[in-house]
Design an enzyme around this catalytic site. Structure first.
Site, PDB file in Angstrom:
ATOM      1  N   ARG A 178       7.241  -4.545  13.187  1.00 26.17           N
ATOM      2  CA  ARG A 178       6.533  -4.597  11.902  1.00 26.17           C
ATOM      3  C   ARG A 178       7.526  -4.682  10.748  1.00 26.17           C
ATOM      4  O   ARG A 178       7.318  -5.429   9.794  1.00 26.17           O
ATOM      5  CB  ARG A 178       5.635  -3.362  11.737  1.00 26.17           C
ATOM      6  CG  ARG A 178       4.424  -3.364  12.640  1.00 26.17           C
ATOM      7  CD  ARG A 178       3.534  -2.166  12.397  1.00 26.17           C
ATOM      8  NE  ARG A 178       2.455  -2.115  13.376  1.00 26.17           N
ATOM      9  CZ  ARG A 178       1.203  -1.787  13.089  1.00 26.17           C
ATOM     10  NH1 ARG A 178       0.863  -1.494  11.856  1.00 26.17           N
ATOM     11  NH2 ARG A 178       0.281  -1.752  14.029  1.00 26.17           N
ATOM     12  N   GLY A 238       0.814  -1.209   0.000  1.00 25.54           N
ATOM     13  CA  GLY A 238       0.000   0.000   0.000  1.00 25.54           C
ATOM     14  C   GLY A 238       0.845   1.255   0.000  1.00 25.54           C
ATOM     15  O   GLY A 238       0.535   2.231  -0.671  1.00 25.54           O
ATOM     16  N   SER A 283      -0.416  -5.165   5.544  1.00 26.67           N
ATOM     17  CA  SER A 283      -0.720  -5.540   6.925  1.00 26.67           C
ATOM     18  C   SER A 283      -2.198  -5.849   7.055  1.00 26.67           C
ATOM     19  O   SER A 283      -3.021  -5.432   6.231  1.00 26.67           O
ATOM     20  CB  SER A 283      -0.332  -4.412   7.882  1.00 26.67           C
ATOM     21  OG  SER A 283      -1.025  -3.230   7.552  1.00 26.67           O
ATOM     22  N   ASP A 322      -1.679  -6.561  14.067  1.00 26.71           N
ATOM     23  CA  ASP A 322      -2.418  -6.329  15.309  1.00 26.71           C
ATOM     24  C   ASP A 322      -3.574  -7.316  15.382  1.00 26.71           C
ATOM     25  O   ASP A 322      -3.938  -7.940  14.381  1.00 26.71           O
ATOM     26  CB  ASP A 322      -2.926  -4.889  15.387  1.00 26.71           C
ATOM     27  CG  ASP A 322      -3.800  -4.505  14.200  1.00 26.71           C
ATOM     28  OD1 ASP A 322      -5.034  -4.482  14.361  1.00 26.71           O
ATOM     29  OD2 ASP A 322      -3.256  -4.250  13.107  1.00 26.71           O
ATOM     30  N   ARG A 378       7.235   1.784   1.067  1.00 25.02           N
ATOM     31  CA  ARG A 378       7.544   0.362   1.141  1.00 25.02           C
ATOM     32  C   ARG A 378       7.946  -0.160  -0.234  1.00 25.02           C
ATOM     33  O   ARG A 378       8.805  -1.039  -0.345  1.00 25.02           O
ATOM     34  CB  ARG A 378       6.359  -0.426   1.688  1.00 25.02           C
ATOM     35  CG  ARG A 378       6.734  -1.839   2.130  1.00 25.02           C
ATOM     36  CD  ARG A 378       5.593  -2.505   2.865  1.00 25.02           C
ATOM     37  NE  ARG A 378       5.276  -1.791   4.092  1.00 25.02           N
ATOM     38  CZ  ARG A 378       4.074  -1.783   4.663  1.00 25.02           C
ATOM     39  NH1 ARG A 378       3.083  -2.440   4.112  1.00 25.02           N
ATOM     40  NH2 ARG A 378       3.873  -1.119   5.777  1.00 25.02           N
ATOM     41  N   ARG A 390       1.707  11.302  -8.538  1.00 29.36           N
ATOM     42  CA  ARG A 390       1.100  11.455  -7.215  1.00 29.36           C
ATOM     43  C   ARG A 390       1.942  10.819  -6.112  1.00 29.36           C
ATOM     44  O   ARG A 390       1.429  10.484  -5.052  1.00 29.36           O
ATOM     45  CB  ARG A 390      -0.315  10.879  -7.184  1.00 29.36           C
ATOM     46  CG  ARG A 390      -1.273  11.532  -8.167  1.00 29.36           C
ATOM     47  CD  ARG A 390      -2.643  10.895  -8.114  1.00 29.36           C
ATOM     48  NE  ARG A 390      -3.543  11.525  -9.070  1.00 29.36           N
ATOM     49  CZ  ARG A 390      -4.764  11.959  -8.793  1.00 29.36           C
ATOM     50  NH1 ARG A 390      -5.245  11.842  -7.575  1.00 29.36           N
ATOM     51  NH2 ARG A 390      -5.525  12.518  -9.725  1.00 29.36           N
ATOM     52  N   ARG A 403      -0.504  -8.572  -3.802  1.00 33.23           N
ATOM     53  CA  ARG A 403      -0.602  -7.532  -2.775  1.00 33.23           C
ATOM     54  C   ARG A 403       0.137  -7.989  -1.531  1.00 33.23           C
ATOM     55  O   ARG A 403      -0.014  -9.138  -1.082  1.00 33.23           O
ATOM     56  CB  ARG A 403      -2.062  -7.249  -2.436  1.00 33.23           C
ATOM     57  CG  ARG A 403      -2.221  -6.526  -1.104  1.00 33.23           C
ATOM     58  CD  ARG A 403      -3.560  -5.882  -0.888  1.00 33.23           C
ATOM     59  NE  ARG A 403      -3.851  -5.721   0.528  1.00 33.23           N
ATOM     60  CZ  ARG A 403      -3.219  -4.903   1.369  1.00 33.23           C
ATOM     61  NH1 ARG A 403      -2.205  -4.166   0.936  1.00 33.23           N
ATOM     62  NH2 ARG A 403      -3.559  -4.836   2.642  1.00 33.23           N
TER      63      ARG A 403
END
Length: 234
Positions: free
Chosen positions: A219, A23, A93, A206, A27, A46, A90
């Site tokens: 993470r 996302g 998290s 989480d 990353r 963008r 994809r």
């Protein structure tokens, strides 16, 4: 639609057949810098960074999807239909909503439940069930076993809401749904419509039932496992 598109500035041939989609644009940059050789920036419209390079001699691309179904819906549609991409994996998290899951576990989304209206555009006379590519799923399972990663395969929930005021996300656990994220359903639907392949691999960051969550450092370490797995099956 001619390319470049309004959202992707890449030219014909700039993307590999397989694209990893986190996302977060940062990353995507991290993966390109730490795992790919000869990585080239092919999109930055963008600030949604996309790179193409090589992983163990295999040509692979990585580009961010942004957050939510509308965002990944745009980018995956254009990659599948205008840029000749065959596979999108994809990597993101997810929040666990099943008691058998622990933080750091990997989840492979065999199917994607959703509270989104995204599928209505296809005019199906019923409720379509968005599912992943079995070929990619099988590769992910075999590779996870080989690498010794802890994983679970099953249904996930692609939700339109992050801040769930009614607390409804956890209810999906009653039906065996493993975790909640925000993109998989649109990705799977676009892949089905285009006759392409998609898989959602998530790291549990989480737990909605226990309140447990990973720190920023934890993470990063856990997400590395997910990145390596996706690159291995790309």
């Amino acid at each position: 639609m001619p390319i470049p598109t309004p959202h992707i500035s890449a030219k014909v041939g700039d993307f590999a057949k397989t694209v990893l989609m986190p996302g977060d644009p940062l990353r995507a940059k991290y993966i390109a810098e730490h795992y790919l050789t000869d990585a080239v920036l092919v999109n930055n419209v963008r600030g949604v960074q996309g790179y193409t390079g090589y992983y163990n001699g295999k040509r692979v691309s990585v580009m961010a999807s942004g957050m939510g179904i509308p965002s990944i819906g745009i980018y995956s549609y254009e990659l599948f239909n205008f840029y000749g991409v065959e596979n999108i994996i994809r990597i993101g998290s997810a929040g666990a909503i099943h008691p058998d899951l622990k933080v750091r576990n990997l989840v492979f989304g065999q199917g994607a439940c959703t509270n989104s209206n995204y599928a209505s555009q296809f005019g199906m006379p019923g409720t379509i069930a968005p599912i992943c590519s079995y070929e990619l799923l099988e590769k992910a399972v075999k590779t996870a076993k080989k690498l010794g990663y802890k994983y679970k395969v099953g249904n996930i929930l692609a939700s339109d809401t992050f801040y769930d005021d009614g607390g409804s996300s956890a209810v999906w656990g009653k039906m065996g749904v493993l975790a909640v994220e925000m993109e998989s359903a649109a990705l799977y639907l676009n892949a089905a419509r285009a006759g392409k392949n998609a898989l959602c691999i998530c790291t549990i960051s989480d737990h909605l039932l226990t309140g447990e969550e990973l720190s920023s450092d934890e993470r990063q370490n856990s997400f590395n496992e997910m990145m390596v797995l996706a690159l291995e099956i790309a």
